[in-house]
Design a protein around this motif. Structure first.
Motif, PDB file in Angstrom:
ATOM      1  N   LEU A  17       0.760  -1.275  -0.022  1.00 17.32           N
ATOM      2  CA  LEU A  17      -0.134  -0.098  -0.104  1.00 17.32           C
ATOM      3  C   LEU A  17       0.738   1.363   0.072  1.00 17.32           C
ATOM      4  CD1 LEU A  17      -2.523  -1.011   2.788  1.00 17.32           C
ATOM      5  CD2 LEU A  17      -2.580  -1.236   0.046  1.00 17.32           C
ATOM      6  N   ASN A  18       2.298   1.139   0.218  1.00 18.61           N
ATOM      7  CA  ASN A  18       3.200   2.365   0.008  1.00 18.61           C
ATOM      8  C   ASN A  18       3.054   3.144   1.220  1.00 18.61           C
ATOM      9  OD1 ASN A  18       4.608   1.421  -2.227  1.00 18.61           O
ATOM     10  ND2 ASN A  18       2.812   2.089  -3.691  1.00 18.61           N
ATOM     11  N   LEU A  19       2.651   2.758   2.304  1.00 19.61           N
ATOM     12  CA  LEU A  19       2.699   3.695   3.440  1.00 19.61           C
ATOM     13  C   LEU A  19       4.095   3.870   4.013  1.00 19.61           C
ATOM     14  CD1 LEU A  19      -0.166   1.915   5.879  1.00 19.61           C
ATOM     15  CD2 LEU A  19      -0.302   3.622   3.741  1.00 19.61           C
ATOM     16  N   HIS A  20       4.477   5.099   4.505  1.00 20.60           N
ATOM     17  CA  HIS A  20       5.862   5.296   4.793  1.00 20.60           C
ATOM     18  C   HIS A  20       5.676   5.975   6.216  1.00 20.60           C
ATOM     19  CE1 HIS A  20       9.966   6.129   4.449  1.00 20.60           C
ATOM     20  NE2 HIS A  20       9.816   7.314   4.634  1.00 20.60           N
ATOM     21  N   LYS A  21       6.175   5.108   7.233  1.00 21.10           N
ATOM     22  CA  LYS A  21       6.372   5.578   8.539  1.00 21.10           C
ATOM     23  C   LYS A  21       4.727   6.062   8.980  1.00 21.10           C
ATOM     24  CE  LYS A  21      11.480   6.141   8.559  1.00 21.10           C
ATOM     25  NZ  LYS A  21      12.528   7.074   8.988  1.00 21.10           N
ATOM     26  N   GLU A  22       3.892   5.535   8.763  1.00 22.90           N
ATOM     27  CA  GLU A  22       2.754   6.133   9.097  1.00 22.90           C
ATOM     28  C   GLU A  22       1.865   5.459  10.180  1.00 22.90           C
ATOM     29  OE1 GLU A  22      -0.068   6.644   5.652  1.00 22.90           O
ATOM     30  OE2 GLU A  22       1.695   6.984   4.297  1.00 22.90           O
ATOM     31  N   PHE A  61       3.919   2.481  12.116  1.00 23.55           N
ATOM     32  CA  PHE A  61       3.695   2.318  13.675  1.00 23.55           C
ATOM     33  C   PHE A  61       2.342   2.059  13.859  1.00 23.55           C
ATOM     34  CE2 PHE A  61       3.584   6.666  12.744  1.00 23.55           C
ATOM     35  CZ  PHE A  61       2.480   7.235  13.440  1.00 23.55           C
ATOM     36  N   TYR A  62       1.704   1.383  14.997  1.00 15.90           N
ATOM     37  CA  TYR A  62       0.343   1.059  15.267  1.00 15.90           C
ATOM     38  C   TYR A  62      -0.147   1.891  16.426  1.00 15.90           C
ATOM     39  CZ  TYR A  62       2.190  -1.941  19.199  1.00 15.90           C
ATOM     40  OH  TYR A  62       2.920  -2.368  20.175  1.00 15.90           O
ATOM     41  N   ARG A  87      -4.217   5.928   7.155  1.00 15.70           N
ATOM     42  CA  ARG A  87      -4.891   5.678   5.782  1.00 15.70           C
ATOM     43  C   ARG A  87      -4.925   4.237   5.688  1.00 15.70           C
ATOM     44  NH1 ARG A  87      -1.236   6.684   0.870  1.00 15.70           N
ATOM     45  NH2 ARG A  87       0.415   6.256   2.063  1.00 15.70           N
ATOM     46  N   LEU A  88      -4.841   3.507   6.779  1.00 16.89           N
ATOM     47  CA  LEU A  88      -5.053   2.036   6.923  1.00 16.89           C
ATOM     48  C   LEU A  88      -5.505   1.756   8.112  1.00 16.89           C
ATOM     49  CD1 LEU A  88      -4.737  -1.019   5.861  1.00 16.89           C
ATOM     50  CD2 LEU A  88      -2.502  -0.916   6.907  1.00 16.89           C
ATOM     51  N   LEU A  89      -6.792   0.824   7.891  1.00 19.72           N
ATOM     52  CA  LEU A  89      -7.493   0.445   9.250  1.00 19.72           C
ATOM     53  C   LEU A  89      -7.286  -1.072   9.211  1.00 19.72           C
ATOM     54  CD1 LEU A  89      -9.455   0.509  11.585  1.00 19.72           C
ATOM     55  CD2 LEU A  89     -11.133   0.420   9.919  1.00 19.72           C
ATOM     56  N   ILE A  90      -6.898  -1.787  10.349  1.00 18.82           N
ATOM     57  CA  ILE A  90      -7.080  -3.354  10.492  1.00 18.82           C
ATOM     58  C   ILE A  90      -8.032  -3.495  11.632  1.00 18.82           C
ATOM     59  CG2 ILE A  90      -5.752  -5.330  11.070  1.00 18.82           C
ATOM     60  CD1 ILE A  90      -2.986  -3.898  10.520  1.00 18.82           C
ATOM     61  N   SER A 109     -16.485  -8.424  11.321  1.00 17.49           N
ATOM     62  CA  SER A 109     -17.611  -8.715  12.301  1.00 17.49           C
ATOM     63  C   SER A 109     -17.988  -7.331  12.912  1.00 17.49           C
ATOM     64  CB  SER A 109     -17.284  -9.974  13.206  1.00 17.49           C
ATOM     65  OG  SER A 109     -16.058  -9.444  13.925  1.00 17.49           O
ATOM     66  N   LEU A 110     -17.166  -6.696  13.004  1.00 20.84           N
ATOM     67  CA  LEU A 110     -17.204  -5.282  14.083  1.00 20.84           C
ATOM     68  C   LEU A 110     -18.132  -4.159  12.928  1.00 20.84           C
ATOM     69  CD1 LEU A 110     -13.859  -4.825  15.413  1.00 20.84           C
ATOM     70  CD2 LEU A 110     -16.124  -5.699  16.468  1.00 20.84           C
ATOM     71  N   ASN A 111     -18.071  -4.428  11.468  1.00 20.13           N
ATOM     72  CA  ASN A 111     -19.057  -3.687  10.611  1.00 20.13           C
ATOM     73  C   ASN A 111     -18.874  -2.091  11.040  1.00 20.13           C
ATOM     74  OD1 ASN A 111     -20.873  -3.636   8.716  1.00 20.13           O
ATOM     75  ND2 ASN A 111     -22.614  -3.191  10.065  1.00 20.13           N
ATOM     76  N   LEU A 112     -17.672  -2.056  10.826  1.00 23.20           N
ATOM     77  CA  LEU A 112     -17.202  -0.275  10.972  1.00 23.20           C
ATOM     78  C   LEU A 112     -17.335   0.376   9.595  1.00 23.20           C
ATOM     79  CD1 LEU A 112     -14.081  -0.893  13.199  1.00 23.20           C
ATOM     80  CD2 LEU A 112     -16.367  -0.117  13.857  1.00 23.20           C
ATOM     81  N   ASP A 113     -17.564   1.617   9.557  1.00 25.74           N
ATOM     82  CA  ASP A 113     -17.519   2.474   8.508  1.00 25.74           C
ATOM     83  C   ASP A 113     -16.864   3.594   8.923  1.00 25.74           C
ATOM     84  OD1 ASP A 113     -17.862   3.727   5.990  1.00 25.74           O
ATOM     85  OD2 ASP A 113     -19.953   4.155   6.539  1.00 25.74           O
ATOM     86  N   LEU A 114     -15.662   3.800   8.780  1.00 24.73           N
ATOM     87  CA  LEU A 114     -14.754   4.997   9.354  1.00 24.73           C
ATOM     88  C   LEU A 114     -14.122   5.914   8.316  1.00 24.73           C
ATOM     89  CD1 LEU A 114     -13.180   3.357  12.272  1.00 24.73           C
ATOM     90  CD2 LEU A 114     -15.013   4.840  12.507  1.00 24.73           C
ATOM     91  N   LYS A 115     -14.336   5.642   6.886  1.00 22.51           N
ATOM     92  CA  LYS A 115     -14.029   6.383   6.040  1.00 22.51           C
ATOM     93  C   LYS A 115     -12.582   6.372   5.689  1.00 22.51           C
ATOM     94  CE  LYS A 115     -18.179   7.533   4.742  1.00 22.51           C
ATOM     95  NZ  LYS A 115     -19.077   6.849   5.662  1.00 22.51           N
ATOM     96  N   ILE A 116     -11.779   5.389   6.227  1.00 32.78           N
ATOM     97  CA  ILE A 116     -10.260   5.325   5.939  1.00 32.78           C
ATOM     98  C   ILE A 116      -9.995   4.677   4.484  1.00 32.78           C
ATOM     99  CG2 ILE A 116      -8.078   4.296   7.011  1.00 32.78           C
ATOM    100  CD1 ILE A 116      -9.541   4.668   9.651  1.00 32.78           C
ATOM    101  N   PRO A 117      -9.202   5.182   3.779  1.00 33.58           N
ATOM    102  CA  PRO A 117      -8.854   4.813   2.668  1.00 33.58           C
ATOM    103  C   PRO A 117      -8.823   3.501   2.332  1.00 33.58           C
ATOM    104  CG  PRO A 117      -7.744   6.674   2.934  1.00 33.58           C
ATOM    105  CD  PRO A 117      -8.285   6.313   4.213  1.00 33.58           C
ATOM    106  N   TYR A 118      -7.809   2.578   3.405  1.00 36.96           N
ATOM    107  CA  TYR A 118      -7.315   1.359   2.926  1.00 36.96           C
ATOM    108  C   TYR A 118      -7.970   0.520   4.272  1.00 36.96           C
ATOM    109  CZ  TYR A 118      -4.130   2.925  -0.448  1.00 36.96           C
ATOM    110  OH  TYR A 118      -3.697   3.467  -1.316  1.00 36.96           O
TER     111      TYR A 118
END
Length: 501
Positions: free
Chosen positions: A53-58, A83-84, A106-109, A113-122
């Motif tokens: 996904l080309n994240l850099h120290k995010e 970092f997390y 830019r990334l959510l893990i 089952s949690l059915n989240l909608d947080l408008k995060i790109p990935y």
């Protein structure tokens, strides 16, 4: 040279590849058991996906319950060079959105089952972990570009203004801390550790990384299960748990319910605790039931990578005494200053001041909050020769006759009444020594001290305190509660008490 927390995993992998390192019997996500080899493979898969996904120290946002999947996510993010930040999956959406606003991930893990909608790109779902392919070249490049001052995690704590503060911790701080834990408490590969702390609480750092460095087995216990002491103790007995690091509230609850009376925990050799003041009355119950077990009181705010001082309990204490927080951990210095920033040394027994900490353990500051960082991380008051930051803890301490530090609680719990400065924690420690008190909390409201106490019956505490405390320290009002409401970290929710009464 260890520069990345993943180095701990790789070392244990060489020695214990097929050993079960992680057990979560209660998991609804992924497998319930992972060997070190299986864990590493899964983390590599997820890390490879993150690298694509080309994240850099995010900052990568993780919203998951305590689980092996959550641990895999931590290591995957670290392996990818990012970092997390973990947030309790049950946290109010308003708080989650406030953290997102600061972190800008830019990334959510998470889990489907949690059915989240947080408008995060990935988004990466735990259900897809096993389907990802390992990219060894990308992983090697990420590791080669790493230095130990890179961030490992940012944990968000509650801010006084309602805006969460992101405590930024580097790999080097966790590495240093982990070496100290393993050396000081002689952790070995045979250790079986039962985790109590939620993974979004910094106490979990000790459990996770020390276990992996030692090549031990980490058992994950769900937070809800701690409401049932017999179930927890039965688990400790069956699985021959040898090491626990729990918050005092849990140990207090187990002591108040006399839970240990029916269990012989012959395998439990080390009991560590941290997070709030541990009353000696309940600790004495634990010590009586486990006479051959090592007990240690650890102390430290989130801003210094969990712990900066410790005391291995080596003598008897009466119920009303205050348990020391001891002396500095290795490679850490503790400094006590009065209100004029004049140093208080260990020869000045009983003289109270505020604790400042310096060393590798210090946070790199609050994430995207320069003003808050500058208020808490200051130039060492002892000199101005070079940049030498110390963390201003806000905790009131004093040395005892053994050169050990005693902690009386938060500076913001220090009040002025009838011309006297009073630490509310000192009042609580005396109240907690009453044989029928399970726990207590004092607050200062409308120029009066109010005491809330957990007990099965109404008690005449004014009479009890009359010959134990000066009159100005005796609370004006006593309010009995059936059970204290605890915050997410398992501590008494003092804000709720102030708001409700």
């Amino acid at each position: 040279m260890i520069t990345h927390v993943d180095d701990f995993l790789q070392e244990s992998l060489k020695k214990n590849a097929d050993k079960i390192g992680f057990i979560d019997e209660f998991s609804k996500l992924n497998k319930k058991e992972y060997s070190y080899k299986e864990f590493d493979i899964e983390a590599k898969k997820v890390a490879s996906k993150i690298l694509s996904l080309n994240l850099h120290k995010e900052g990568v946002l993780i919203l998951l319950p305590k689980s092996t999947a959550c641990l895999i996510s931590f290591f995957a993010v670290a392996k990818s060079g990012n970092f997390y930040t973990l947030i309790d999956e049950k946290a109010p959406k308003e708080r989650i959105l406030k953290v997102i606003e600061i972190l800008k991930p830019r990334l959510l893990i998470t889990s489907k089952s949690l059915n989240l909608d947080l408008k995060i790109p990935y988004t990466i779902f735990t259900e897809d972990f096993s389907s990802f392919k390992i990219n060894e070249k990308a992983l090697s490049e990420a590791k080669a570009n790493h230095i130990d001052t890179n961030l490992l995690y940012v944990f968000f704590t509650s801010g006084s203004t309602g805006v969460p503060k992101g405590v930024s911790i580097a790999h080097k701080s966790v590495i240093d801390y982990t070496f100290w834990v393993c050396e000081s408490f002689k952790l070995k590969a045979s250790e079986k550790i039962a985790n109590q702390a939620p993974f979004y609480f910094d106490n979990s750092i000790l459990d996770i990384f020390s276990s992996i460095k030692a090549g031990a087995t980490l058992h994950l216990l769900p937070n809800a299960l701690f409401a049932f002491p017999n179930k927890i103790l039965d688990y400790l007995k069956i699985h021959k748990i040898s090491f626990i690091f729990w918050v005092p509230s849990v140990l207090i609850y187990f002591a108040n319910t006399k839970a240990l009376d029916n269990f012989k925990l012959s395998s439990l050799k080390k009991v560590l605790f941290c997070g709030e003041i541990m009353p000696n009355k309940q600790l004495n119950y634990w010590r009586k039931n486990l006479p051959k077990t090592l007990f240690a009181n650890l102390y430290g705010p989130t801003e210094i990578t969990d712990v900066c001082s410790f005391y291995v309990v080596d003598r008897k204490f009466s119920d009303e005494e205050l348990l020391p927080i001891g002396k500095a951990c290795k490679n850490t210095e503790l400094l006590v200053f009065d209100s004029n920033l004049k140093l208080i040394d260990s020869k000045q027994v009983g003289v109270k001041g505020e604790l400042f900490v310096r060393g590798t353990s210090l946070s790199l500051g609050y994430f995207r909050a320069k003003d808050k960082t500058e208020q808490a991380f200051l130039q060492n008051p002892l000199h101005d020769d070079y940049l030498d930051l110390v963390y201003k803890t806000g905790d009131i301490v004093a040395y005892n006759e053994f050169g050990e530090l005693l902690c009386f609680g938060r500076k913001d719990n220090q009040i002025k009444i009838a011309g006297h400065r009073v630490e509310l924690g000192e009042i609580e420690s005396v109240i907690n020594s009453h044989e029928n008190i399970k726990n207590s909390a004092c607050i200062f409201k409308n120029e009066n001290i109010l005491c809330f106490y957990e007990s099965d019956e109404e008690l005449n505490l004014k009479a009890f305190l009359r010959d134990k405390l000066p009159s100005y320290m005796i609370p004006r009002t006593f309010i009995r509660v059936d059970k204290f409401k605890l915050n997410d970290n398992g501590k008494i929710d003092r804000k709720a008490l102030k708001n409700e009464f």
